[in-house]
Structure formats: structure tokens, C-alpha cells
Scaffold this motif. Structure first.
Motif, PDB file in Angstrom:
ATOM      1  N   ALA A   1     -22.166 -14.708  38.797  1.00 29.64           N
ATOM      2  CA  ALA A   1     -21.322 -13.805  39.588  1.00 29.64           C
ATOM      3  C   ALA A   1     -22.085 -12.578  40.079  1.00 29.64           C
ATOM      4  CB  ALA A   1     -20.118 -13.358  38.759  1.00 29.64           C
ATOM      5  N   GLY A   2     -23.344 -12.405  39.612  1.00 30.82           N
ATOM      6  CA  GLY A   2     -24.146 -11.257  40.028  1.00 30.82           C
ATOM      7  C   GLY A   2     -23.672  -9.947  39.422  1.00 30.82           C
ATOM      8  N   LYS A   3     -23.039 -10.007  38.263  1.00 26.12           N
ATOM      9  CA  LYS A   3     -22.484  -8.807  37.639  1.00 26.12           C
ATOM     10  C   LYS A   3     -23.205  -8.412  36.347  1.00 26.12           C
ATOM     11  CE  LYS A   3     -17.847  -9.401  39.537  1.00 26.12           C
ATOM     12  NZ  LYS A   3     -16.399  -9.525  39.250  1.00 26.12           N
ATOM     13  N   LEU A   4     -24.331  -9.068  36.060  1.00 29.21           N
ATOM     14  CA  LEU A   4     -25.084  -8.728  34.853  1.00 29.21           C
ATOM     15  C   LEU A   4     -25.941  -7.498  35.146  1.00 29.21           C
ATOM     16  CD1 LEU A   4     -25.584  -9.762  31.958  1.00 29.21           C
ATOM     17  CD2 LEU A   4     -27.651 -10.845  32.826  1.00 29.21           C
ATOM     18  N   GLU A   5     -25.757  -6.434  34.375  1.00 36.29           N
ATOM     19  CA  GLU A   5     -26.468  -5.184  34.617  1.00 36.29           C
ATOM     20  C   GLU A   5     -27.785  -5.160  33.842  1.00 36.29           C
ATOM     21  OE1 GLU A   5     -23.947  -1.915  33.696  1.00 36.29           O
ATOM     22  OE2 GLU A   5     -22.491  -2.359  35.286  1.00 36.29           O
ATOM     23  N   ILE A   6     -28.817  -4.665  34.519  1.00 40.33           N
ATOM     24  CA  ILE A   6     -30.142  -4.514  33.910  1.00 40.33           C
ATOM     25  C   ILE A   6     -30.427  -3.022  33.754  1.00 40.33           C
ATOM     26  CG2 ILE A   6     -32.611  -4.917  34.186  1.00 40.33           C
ATOM     27  CD1 ILE A   6     -31.032  -7.425  33.589  1.00 40.33           C
ATOM     28  N   VAL A   7     -30.801  -2.620  32.540  1.00 36.76           N
ATOM     29  CA  VAL A   7     -31.102  -1.215  32.251  1.00 36.76           C
ATOM     30  C   VAL A   7     -32.606  -1.087  32.045  1.00 36.76           C
ATOM     31  CG1 VAL A   7     -30.696   0.737  30.714  1.00 36.76           C
ATOM     32  CG2 VAL A   7     -28.846  -0.888  31.177  1.00 36.76           C
ATOM     33  N   HIS A   8     -33.280  -0.349  32.926  1.00 38.56           N
ATOM     34  CA  HIS A   8     -34.727  -0.185  32.832  1.00 38.56           C
ATOM     35  C   HIS A   8     -35.079   1.038  31.966  1.00 38.56           C
ATOM     36  CE1 HIS A   8     -35.843  -3.282  35.706  1.00 38.56           C
ATOM     37  NE2 HIS A   8     -34.864  -2.854  36.500  1.00 38.56           N
ATOM     38  N   GLU A   9     -35.921   0.797  31.005  1.00 39.62           N
ATOM     39  CA  GLU A   9     -36.429   1.878  30.153  1.00 39.62           C
ATOM     40  C   GLU A   9     -37.774   1.449  29.582  1.00 39.62           C
ATOM     41  OE1 GLU A   9     -34.442   1.543  25.948  1.00 39.62           O
ATOM     42  OE2 GLU A   9     -32.865   1.407  27.482  1.00 39.62           O
ATOM     43  N   GLU A  10     -38.455   2.385  28.975  1.00 40.03           N
ATOM     44  CA  GLU A  10     -39.768   2.066  28.403  1.00 40.03           C
ATOM     45  C   GLU A  10     -39.613   1.243  27.135  1.00 40.03           C
ATOM     46  OE1 GLU A  10     -42.281   5.403  27.827  1.00 40.03           O
ATOM     47  OE2 GLU A  10     -42.763   5.593  29.949  1.00 40.03           O
ATOM     48  N   VAL A  11     -40.387   0.175  27.072  1.00 38.40           N
ATOM     49  CA  VAL A  11     -40.346  -0.726  25.919  1.00 38.40           C
ATOM     50  C   VAL A  11     -41.719  -0.694  25.247  1.00 38.40           C
ATOM     51  CG1 VAL A  11     -39.944  -3.085  25.135  1.00 38.40           C
ATOM     52  CG2 VAL A  11     -38.694  -2.199  27.131  1.00 38.40           C
ATOM     53  N   ASN A  12     -41.726  -0.450  23.942  1.00 34.82           N
ATOM     54  CA  ASN A  12     -42.972  -0.453  23.183  1.00 34.82           C
ATOM     55  C   ASN A  12     -43.418  -1.904  22.995  1.00 34.82           C
ATOM     56  OD1 ASN A  12     -44.888  -0.426  20.947  1.00 34.82           O
ATOM     57  ND2 ASN A  12     -44.338   1.739  20.750  1.00 34.82           N
ATOM     58  N   ILE A  13     -44.575  -2.247  23.569  1.00 38.30           N
ATOM     59  CA  ILE A  13     -45.029  -3.635  23.558  1.00 38.30           C
ATOM     60  C   ILE A  13     -45.360  -4.117  22.151  1.00 38.30           C
ATOM     61  CG2 ILE A  13     -46.906  -5.163  24.344  1.00 38.30           C
ATOM     62  CD1 ILE A  13     -46.929  -3.696  26.946  1.00 38.30           C
ATOM     63  N   SER A  14     -45.813  -3.251  21.274  1.00 39.16           N
ATOM     64  CA  SER A  14     -46.197  -3.680  19.918  1.00 39.16           C
ATOM     65  C   SER A  14     -44.999  -3.808  18.994  1.00 39.16           C
ATOM     66  CB  SER A  14     -47.214  -2.701  19.335  1.00 39.16           C
ATOM     67  OG  SER A  14     -46.655  -1.396  19.241  1.00 39.16           O
ATOM     68  N   GLU A  15     -43.907  -3.073  19.235  1.00 39.09           N
ATOM     69  CA  GLU A  15     -42.751  -3.114  18.338  1.00 39.09           C
ATOM     70  C   GLU A  15     -41.941  -4.394  18.503  1.00 39.09           C
ATOM     71  OE1 GLU A  15     -40.328   0.282  18.820  1.00 39.09           O
ATOM     72  OE2 GLU A  15     -41.772   1.693  17.937  1.00 39.09           O
ATOM     73  N   LEU A  16     -41.754  -4.836  19.748  1.00 34.12           N
ATOM     74  CA  LEU A  16     -40.898  -6.002  19.990  1.00 34.12           C
ATOM     75  C   LEU A  16     -41.400  -7.258  19.285  1.00 34.12           C
ATOM     76  CD1 LEU A  16     -38.452  -7.179  21.390  1.00 34.12           C
ATOM     77  CD2 LEU A  16     -39.802  -7.478  23.465  1.00 34.12           C
ATOM     78  N   PRO A  17     -42.685  -7.607  19.320  1.00 35.00           N
ATOM     79  CA  PRO A  17     -43.145  -8.793  18.578  1.00 35.00           C
ATOM     80  C   PRO A  17     -42.913  -8.675  17.076  1.00 35.00           C
ATOM     81  CG  PRO A  17     -44.769  -8.142  20.210  1.00 35.00           C
ATOM     82  CD  PRO A  17     -43.767  -7.047  20.151  1.00 35.00           C
ATOM     83  N   MET A  18     -43.041  -7.437  16.506  1.00 35.49           N
ATOM     84  CA  MET A  18     -42.826  -7.266  15.079  1.00 35.49           C
ATOM     85  C   MET A  18     -41.360  -7.518  14.712  1.00 35.49           C
ATOM     86  SD  MET A  18     -45.731  -6.750  13.729  1.00 35.49           S
ATOM     87  CE  MET A  18     -46.342  -7.906  14.985  1.00 35.49           C
ATOM     88  N   LEU A  19     -40.442  -7.044  15.556  1.00 31.60           N
ATOM     89  CA  LEU A  19     -39.018  -7.299  15.311  1.00 31.60           C
ATOM     90  C   LEU A  19     -38.726  -8.796  15.338  1.00 31.60           C
ATOM     91  CD1 LEU A  19     -37.378  -4.468  17.481  1.00 31.60           C
ATOM     92  CD2 LEU A  19     -37.497  -4.586  14.989  1.00 31.60           C
ATOM     93  N   LEU A  20     -39.303  -9.493  16.299  1.00 32.37           N
ATOM     94  CA  LEU A  20     -39.088 -10.942  16.391  1.00 32.37           C
ATOM     95  C   LEU A  20     -39.739 -11.655  15.203  1.00 32.37           C
ATOM     96  CD1 LEU A  20     -39.792 -11.349  20.222  1.00 32.37           C
ATOM     97  CD2 LEU A  20     -37.588 -11.619  19.082  1.00 32.37           C
ATOM     98  N   TYR A  21     -40.892 -11.153  14.726  1.00 33.19           N
ATOM     99  CA  TYR A  21     -41.549 -11.769  13.582  1.00 33.19           C
ATOM    100  C   TYR A  21     -40.676 -11.664  12.330  1.00 33.19           C
ATOM    101  CZ  TYR A  21     -44.972 -12.794   9.978  1.00 33.19           C
ATOM    102  OH  TYR A  21     -45.617 -13.349   8.903  1.00 33.19           O
ATOM    103  N   GLN A  22     -40.095 -10.483  12.129  1.00 41.22           N
ATOM    104  CA  GLN A  22     -39.221 -10.299  10.968  1.00 41.22           C
ATOM    105  C   GLN A  22     -38.010 -11.223  11.032  1.00 41.22           C
ATOM    106  OE1 GLN A  22     -38.232  -6.148  10.895  1.00 41.22           O
ATOM    107  NE2 GLN A  22     -40.355  -5.465  10.549  1.00 41.22           N
ATOM    108  N   GLN A  23     -37.500 -11.445  12.229  1.00 43.58           N
ATOM    109  CA  GLN A  23     -36.300 -12.273  12.372  1.00 43.58           C
ATOM    110  C   GLN A  23     -36.600 -13.751  12.154  1.00 43.58           C
ATOM    111  OE1 GLN A  23     -34.328 -11.701  16.111  1.00 43.58           O
ATOM    112  NE2 GLN A  23     -32.809 -13.309  15.728  1.00 43.58           N
TER     113      GLN A  23
END
Length: 471
Positions: free
Chosen positions: A300-322
């Protein structure tokens, strides 16, 4: 009477020539370009005038009476173009010298040239006039015959009194009548040619329409196949979805019923176990509902995208823990690697990035029985002309069952899977990759796949390192 006889002979010759020309035009010349047709017409008209003179009536050694001007009349009706008519008139006049160079030949050449210029002068009126073709033809015949008589009076070598009193009273009305007769015959030839041309055009149009209908039928058959496949995929999706929904719902209902029917003899630890199972079933149910809602929002084209700074090293660690827990439960290796040269942050939507990578990792663990799964993050620069863009690649690799080459595009489509039985064997609705692909596009990136059946797969999420690279 000799004039009338020879005029009839001329008419017969011209009719025969017109019939042969009609056959020639119908079977050969009709297929050549228009310019070539006109050149051939000029040659045939001049030849017809010459043939008329060849069989004309010789009043003496120099003077010839004939209907050499009739092809010019027909040309003025068929091709009312000034240059063409001048060429026919002058060409027919020049051909008169083939019967001898004398004063009569010069007068005949001057006569036909003048008639050619007269026809050229009235050709614009012929093209623009709204009169019927019959009326135009009669006017042209009258004008040409009139000026032909005038030219003979002015430039001819026959004594004026003899021509006006003895010859003209016979040749003028006979020439008029035979010109009309020949014009009518030529008109019938022309109408027949026009009918044949229209029939050919109609046949060509029918052939085009038949071919178009055949192409449309192929398109419709292809669309019918696509609709049938879509219906089949949606049926499989609904069957898988109902199965996936019933599993956590039944778990919630059964466990909540056990808790409701428990008495004082049920220990607290058992109730806590039931509660954790209910919670896990609820989370599974919520994930299914979120997948369906995300798909509908994207479409429907109604999905909102929020742009912000993402720490590249933190995201893989969160996924690793999960996913490390899942890896240990299944006896699989799980590694996360960040290559050198990566920027500290990138501008994107962290929630949607996690959703995409969770889907890719979930599929990797789901379809891997031995070996392991890895997540590798690296930077890649691409150059297009003078423009250089920087991309961050998130590569999820596994040593699982792999995907056949002919199914590697299908799996990214909503409601479509590499194998309809996979969801029954491994679980899931088959919406994860479709949603991940659409989310990657909204983030300005793309998902690629490299896989070989039986040897594992690598799904790579490419995201622009900066907003400028995305643009």
C-alpha cells in the motif's frame, strides 16, 4: 473516313497497351516504390504516344494524324503532377522526330510540349477540385483536344483552309469521342487496379489483425497461467498460514486451559513453564501477524522509514546474542566478522535493518542441518563513470540445502516458494524474503543471492553508506 479508321486503330493499340500495362502494374510494378512507379509511367506514356504515331494516318510524307495526346490526357487524370506531365508532353513530342526531321515533326514536337505545359498548369486544379473524377476527365479531354486543334492551326504545315474545312470537322469530334472512350476504358482499368490494391490492403490488415490476435491469445494464455500459479501459491500460502497460526494458538489455548484447571497440587515451577511456553507461542503468533501487516503496508506504500545513524559494530553483536543460542541448540557454528575499513556509522532505519537481517539469519538456520552460519560485514566501492559510491554489504552465508537456479527469483515473490512443501517441512509462511526485498528497496539498497543446490546459500544485503550514495 480514313481519319476515323486510323483513330480507331490508334484506340485499339492504346487499349491493348493499357491492358498490358495494367497486368504489368498489377503483378510487378505495384510492389515498387512510388518514385519508381512514376518513372515507369512516364516511359510507358511516351512509348504509347510513339506507338500511336507509328500506326498513325500519313496525310503525306511529313504529316501524321494520330491520338498521341491521349496518353497525356490519361496521365493528367492519373498523376496530376506538373513535372511529370511536362516530361510526358515534351518526351512524346521529341519522339516525333524518330519518323523524320522536318517542319511537321517540329510542329508536332511544339504541339505536344505546349499540351504538356497546359496539363501541368491545370494539374493543381485537378488535385484540389471537389468535382467528380468523371467531370474532371471530360474537362481535361475538352481542353487538350481544343488546344491540340488550335496548335495545328497556328503551327501546323497543313494549309489553314484545308484543315478547317476538310480535316478538323472529322478529326476533332472523332478525337473527342475516342478520347472519352479510351478514358472510360482506362478508368475501368484504374478502378480495377484500385480494387485490387484495396483488397491487398484489406488482406494485409487482416493478416496483421490475425497476427495481433495470435499474440494477444499467447499473452492471455500466459496471464491465465500466471493467474493459475498465483491462485495456487495463494492457496498454499493460506494452507501454510492456517497451519502456522493454529500451532501457536493451540499451544496458547491448551496451556492456558491447563493453568486454569490446575489445582493446589500443581507446583509453581510447572506453572512458570506453562507461562513461558504461552509467551513463546504469543511471540511466534505476533511475528506471523507482523509479517502479514508489513507486507500489506509495503504494497500500500504506507510503510514509514526513519533515517538515523546506525552503529555498524553494535548491530552484528545484537544479532549474535540473539542467534547464538539457536546455533548451540542445533549444534551449528555461528560467526560474525567485521572486515577492516568499515565506517563507524551509516544512515538508515535500524529497526528495518534488524528485521531484514533477522529474516535472512532465521532462514539460514532453518535450512541448515550441519556446518554453520556466518554474518560478514564489509565495505564495497563502486564506480559508474566519474561517480564513486560506497556500499555496506551484510552477507549471510550458510551451508544448508541451497536453492536451485530456476527458483532463485521465485522465492523473492510474495506467496511463492521454491517448493510448496518446504513450509510444511520447515515451517514459516514464505513471506520473509518478499518483505526483506521490499524493505531493502525502501532503504535504498538491494538483496542479492548466490546459491547452489546442496551446497548452501549467501544472501547479501547492500545498503548505501551515506544518503548521497543512496541518491
Amino acid at each position: 473516313m480514313e481519319y476515323i479508321k486510323i483513330f480507331f486503330v490508334n484506340t485499339a493499340l492504346l487499349i491493348t497497351l493499357a491492358y498490358l500495362a495494367n497486368l504489368l502494374f498489377k503483378h510487378t510494378i505495384s510492389r515498387v516504390p512510388e518514385r519508381t512507379k512514376q518513372v515507369i509511367w512516364i516511359i510507358m506514356a511516351i512509348f504509347a504516344g510513339w506507338l500511336s504515331s507509328f500506326f498513325g494516318y500519313r496525310l503525306d510524307e511529313q504529316v501524321i494524324f494520330d491520338l498521341r495526346y491521349v496518353p497525356l490526357i490519361i496521365s493528367a487524370i492519373a498523376y496530376p503532377q506538373p513535372l511529370l506531365l511536362i516530361l510526358i508532353g515534351v518526351g512524346t513530342g521529341v519522339m516525333r522526330f524518330t519518323f523524320g526531321i522536318n517542319m511537321a515533326a517540329a510542329a508536332g514536337m511544339l504541339n505536344l510540349s505546349i499540351l504538356g505545359f497546359i496539363c501541368a498548369a491545370i494539374s493543381p486544379w485537378i488535385r484540389r477540385s471537389s468535382m467528380s473524377m468523371t467531370t474532371k476527365g471530360l474537362i481535361i479531354i475538352l481542353v487538350v483536344n481544343f488546344f491540340n486543334a488550335v496548335n495545328i492551326i497556328l503551327f501546323g504545315v497543313i494549309p489553314l483552309y484545308e484543315y478547317i474545312s476538310k480535316i478538323m470537322p472529322i478529326t476533332f469530334p472523332a478525337g473527342m469521342a475516342l478520347s472519352v472512350l479510351f478514358a472510360l476504358i482506362a478508368r475501368d482499368f484504374h478502378l480495377e487496379h484500385e480494387r485490387m490494391r484495396q483488397i491487398e490492403q484489406a488482406n494485409a490488415l487482416l493478416s496483421e489483425q490475425t497476427e495481433e490476435l495470435y499474440k494477444n491469445r499467447i499473452v492471455l494464455e500466459e496471464r491465465a497461467k500466471q493467474l493459475m500459479l498465483a491462485s495456487q501459491y495463494k492457496s498454499e500460502f493460506l494452507a501454510n498460514m492456517s497451519h502456522e497460526l493454529r500451532t501457536p494458538l493451540n499451544g496458547i489455548l491448551n496451556l492456558s486451559e491447563l493453568i486454569a484447571e490446575s489445582d493446589d497440587s500443581t507446583d509453581r515451577e510447572e506453572i512458570q513453564t506453562y507461562g513461558s511456553l504461552i509467551h513463546r507461542s504469543g511471540e511466534e503468533l505476533l511475528l506471523l501477524i507482523n509479517d502479514v501487516l508489513d507486507l500489506s503496508k509495503v504494497e500500500a506504500g504506507k510503510l514509514e522509514i526513519v533515517h538515523e545513524e546506525v552503529n555498524i559494530s553494535e548491530l552484528p553483536m545484537l544479532l549474535y546474542q540473539q542467534f547464538d543460542v539457536i546455533a548451540k541448540q542445533r549444534g551449528l557454528d555461528f560467526t560474525v566478522k567485521l572486515e577492516e575499513g568499515l565506517p563507524e556509522t551509516l544512515v538508515s532505519d535500524p529497526q528495518r535493518m534488524q528485521q531484514i537481517l533477522r529474516n535472512l539469519l532465521s532462514n539460514a538456520f532453518k535450512f541448515t542441518h550441519k556446518g554453520g552460519v556466518s554474518l560478514t560485514v564489509r565495505q564495497e566501492k563502486r564506480r559508474q563513470g566519474a561517480l564513486e559510491t560506497s556500499w555496506i554489504e551484510w552477507a549471510v552465508s550458510d551451508s544448508g540445502i541451497g536453492i536451485p537456479k530456476d527458483k532463485q527469483l521465485t522465492i523473492f515473490e510474495a506467496f511463492q516458494q521454491a517448493d510448496g512443501t518446504i513450509s510444511r517441512q520447515y515451517g514459516g509462511t514464505g513471506l520473509g524474503l518478499s518483505i526483506s526485498r521490499d524493505l531493502a528497496r525502501l532503504l535504498g539498497g538491494v538483496i542479492t543471492l548466490q546459491s547452489q543446490e546442496g551446497q548452501g546459500s549467501t544472501f547479501s544485503l547492500y545498503l548505501p553508506a551515506t544518503l548521497e550514495d543512496k541518491a
